[in-house]
Design an enzyme around this catalytic site. Sequence first.
Site, PDB file in Angstrom:
ATOM      1  N   HIS A   1       0.874  -1.185   0.000  1.00  0.00           N
ATOM      2  CA  HIS A   1       0.000   0.000   0.000  1.00  0.00           C
ATOM      3  C   HIS A   1       0.906   1.228   0.000  1.00  0.00           C
ATOM      4  O   HIS A   1       1.639   1.453   0.976  1.00  0.00           O
ATOM      5  CB  HIS A   1      -0.900   0.008   1.235  1.00  0.00           C
ATOM      6  CG  HIS A   1      -1.847  -1.165   1.290  1.00  0.00           C
ATOM      7  ND1 HIS A   1      -3.107  -1.156   0.707  1.00  0.00           N
ATOM      8  CD2 HIS A   1      -1.714  -2.402   1.833  1.00  0.00           C
ATOM      9  CE1 HIS A   1      -3.701  -2.330   0.908  1.00  0.00           C
ATOM     10  NE2 HIS A   1      -2.874  -3.106   1.591  1.00  0.00           N
TER      11      HIS A   1
ATOM     12  N   HIS B   1      -8.965 -10.430  -0.754  1.00  0.00           N
ATOM     13  CA  HIS B   1      -8.829 -10.200   0.694  1.00  0.00           C
ATOM     14  C   HIS B   1      -9.974 -10.997   1.315  1.00  0.00           C
ATOM     15  O   HIS B   1     -11.126 -10.561   1.303  1.00  0.00           O
ATOM     16  CB  HIS B   1      -8.943  -8.694   0.955  1.00  0.00           C
ATOM     17  CG  HIS B   1      -9.111  -8.296   2.382  1.00  0.00           C
ATOM     18  ND1 HIS B   1      -8.134  -7.632   3.091  1.00  0.00           N
ATOM     19  CD2 HIS B   1     -10.150  -8.434   3.230  1.00  0.00           C
ATOM     20  CE1 HIS B   1      -8.572  -7.383   4.319  1.00  0.00           C
ATOM     21  NE2 HIS B   1      -9.797  -7.861   4.424  1.00  0.00           N
TER      22      HIS B   1
ATOM     23  N   ASP C   1       2.184  -6.840   2.470  1.00  0.00           N
ATOM     24  CA  ASP C   1       1.039  -6.044   2.945  1.00  0.00           C
ATOM     25  C   ASP C   1       1.530  -4.786   3.678  1.00  0.00           C
ATOM     26  O   ASP C   1       0.947  -4.353   4.676  1.00  0.00           O
ATOM     27  CB  ASP C   1       0.100  -6.865   3.840  1.00  0.00           C
ATOM     28  CG  ASP C   1      -1.279  -6.207   3.990  1.00  0.00           C
ATOM     29  OD1 ASP C   1      -1.521  -5.144   3.373  1.00  0.00           O
ATOM     30  OD2 ASP C   1      -2.109  -6.765   4.728  1.00  0.00           O
TER      31      ASP C   1
ATOM     32  N   PRO D   1      -5.838  -0.577  10.964  1.00  0.00           N
ATOM     33  CA  PRO D   1      -5.100  -1.826  10.777  1.00  0.00           C
ATOM     34  C   PRO D   1      -3.989  -1.682   9.746  1.00  0.00           C
ATOM     35  O   PRO D   1      -4.191  -1.036   8.712  1.00  0.00           O
ATOM     36  CB  PRO D   1      -6.174  -2.794  10.286  1.00  0.00           C
ATOM     37  CG  PRO D   1      -7.233  -1.935   9.667  1.00  0.00           C
ATOM     38  CD  PRO D   1      -7.188  -0.612  10.384  1.00  0.00           C
ATOM     39  N   GLY D   2      -2.851  -2.276  10.017  1.00  0.00           N
ATOM     40  CA  GLY D   2      -1.768  -2.305   9.028  1.00  0.00           C
ATOM     41  C   GLY D   2      -0.416  -2.069   9.651  1.00  0.00           C
ATOM     42  O   GLY D   2      -0.297  -1.421  10.688  1.00  0.00           O
TER      43      GLY D   2
HETATM   44  O1  DOR Z   1      -4.100  -4.372   7.836  1.00  0.00           O
HETATM   45  C1  DOR Z   1      -4.447  -4.057   6.713  1.00  0.00           C
HETATM   46  N1  DOR Z   1      -4.209  -2.828   6.231  1.00  0.00           N
HETATM   47  N2  DOR Z   1      -5.081  -4.954   5.972  1.00  0.00           N
HETATM   48  C2  DOR Z   1      -5.634  -4.629   4.805  1.00  0.00           C
HETATM   49  O2  DOR Z   1      -6.224  -5.471   4.196  1.00  0.00           O
HETATM   50  C3  DOR Z   1      -5.562  -3.243   4.296  1.00  0.00           C
HETATM   51  C4  DOR Z   1      -4.421  -2.527   4.861  1.00  0.00           C
HETATM   52  C5  DOR Z   1      -4.472  -1.032   4.681  1.00  0.00           C
HETATM   53  O3  DOR Z   1      -4.800  -0.554   3.585  1.00  0.00           O
HETATM   54  O4  DOR Z   1      -4.116  -0.320   5.614  1.00  0.00           O
HETATM   55 ZN    ZN Z   2      -5.979  -7.204   2.790  1.00  0.00          ZN
END
Ligand code: DOR
Ligand code: ZN
Length: 441
Positions: free
Chosen positions: A58, A177, A303, A321-322
Amino acid sequence: MTVLIKGVRLYGEGDPVDVRIADGQIAEIGPGIGSEDAEVIEAAGQIMLPGFVDLHTHLREPGREYAEDIETGSAAAALGGYTAVFAMANTDPVADSPVVTDHVWRRGQQVGLVDVHPVGAVTVGLEGKQLTEMGLMAAGAGQVRMFSDDGICVHDPLIMRRALEYASGLGVLIAQHAEEPRLTVGAVAHEGPNAAKLGLAGWPRSAEESIVARDAILARDARARVHICHASTAGTVELLKWAKAQGILITAEVTPHHLLLDDGRLSSYDGRNRVNPPLREASDVQALRQALADGVIDCVATDHAPHAEQEKCCEFANARPGMLGLQTALSVIVATMVAPGLLSWRDVARVMSEAPAAIVGLPDQGRPLEVGEPANLTVVDPDATWTVTGSKLASRSDNTPFESMELPATVTLTMLRGKVTAREGRSPAGRSEATRGSATA
Ligand code: DOR
Ligand code: ZN
């Protein structure tokens, strides 16, 4: 310009050799190559691998450049040993038309550190209702070869069926996903004893596994290929085994963080541990490692998901999340897979370069280290260690879950078509002259 890399072992095998790079290609391989007119890079004791390919990144451009952009993300990728990355479509605006996908490709080429391949959205606005014009994006400057609503699941089975059929006709890949949204309403952590104790709403394994099973069957009947993003459970591994045994054209990736971390970390309520799918249990981690070793899971994908400080340093349930992943991926794979003897360095080339390049059909990546091949490669010091410091990474964001961990192996050199894109922890672009923490040889 000619570059001579001296004393590397190709794939970590055999005797050390010198590798001469000229005109963007591997020009000569052998012992004791003369260095006339060449820039010499001493790499004794180091390992040369084909440049890594990340199917799941991303980069936040357009729309959230405060967290990352194509320039800072490209620097992080080059420093992590990557020569190609796939930038997910959940940008703002969404990458659901050639206007956005062509921009992503062109901007990546302008920065010039890594090939940034745009991923197109499967549905308009990621809304899950109407398919995008995949053909236009595939035919545009970005030559989109992978489509995904990642961040969100294509949950309507009829839309998913049509997407697979349409993609199959175009020769492009759908990456799912896998998350049944009715089973994850409000969920912030893996559903299990830890989340229950901590009062965190749980995300059951079945939310992932039910979609993996469904999509395998849809792909079977459409005779289409489907790729599963960030596999996270032991049950998903069993389903992949079953589907592959049936001849279903299914592939899957696993992230470094799901190979190293488990939900035991949640007790700190540190938002850096929040990720989708969530960190699972130790038994899932073991199953994922074995599946990557056995080839049931085809490849590693990061990811890489940058988020700004205010989006992570807050109540766990409100943290986005991420996790960052590009600069730590190789080291985490060495710690979890190479050090315990589950993968050789030859296998690392497969799961981080050759297999992902093959899954999306990239002709010039994941190529053998042979004379005449494009010089997309990375050199790794297997004996170095370094300590992860989020603020020193090249990303614009700091959200690494590996903060303060000492990890094995560093990337000492990355080359894209013969051009040096990272060397000794430095890249021509990025937030700072990024260094690899306390790298020691
Ligand atoms: O943890 C995540 N972050 N999972 C995802 O599927 C998307 C991603 C995000 O774009 O931040
Ligand atoms: Zn994802």
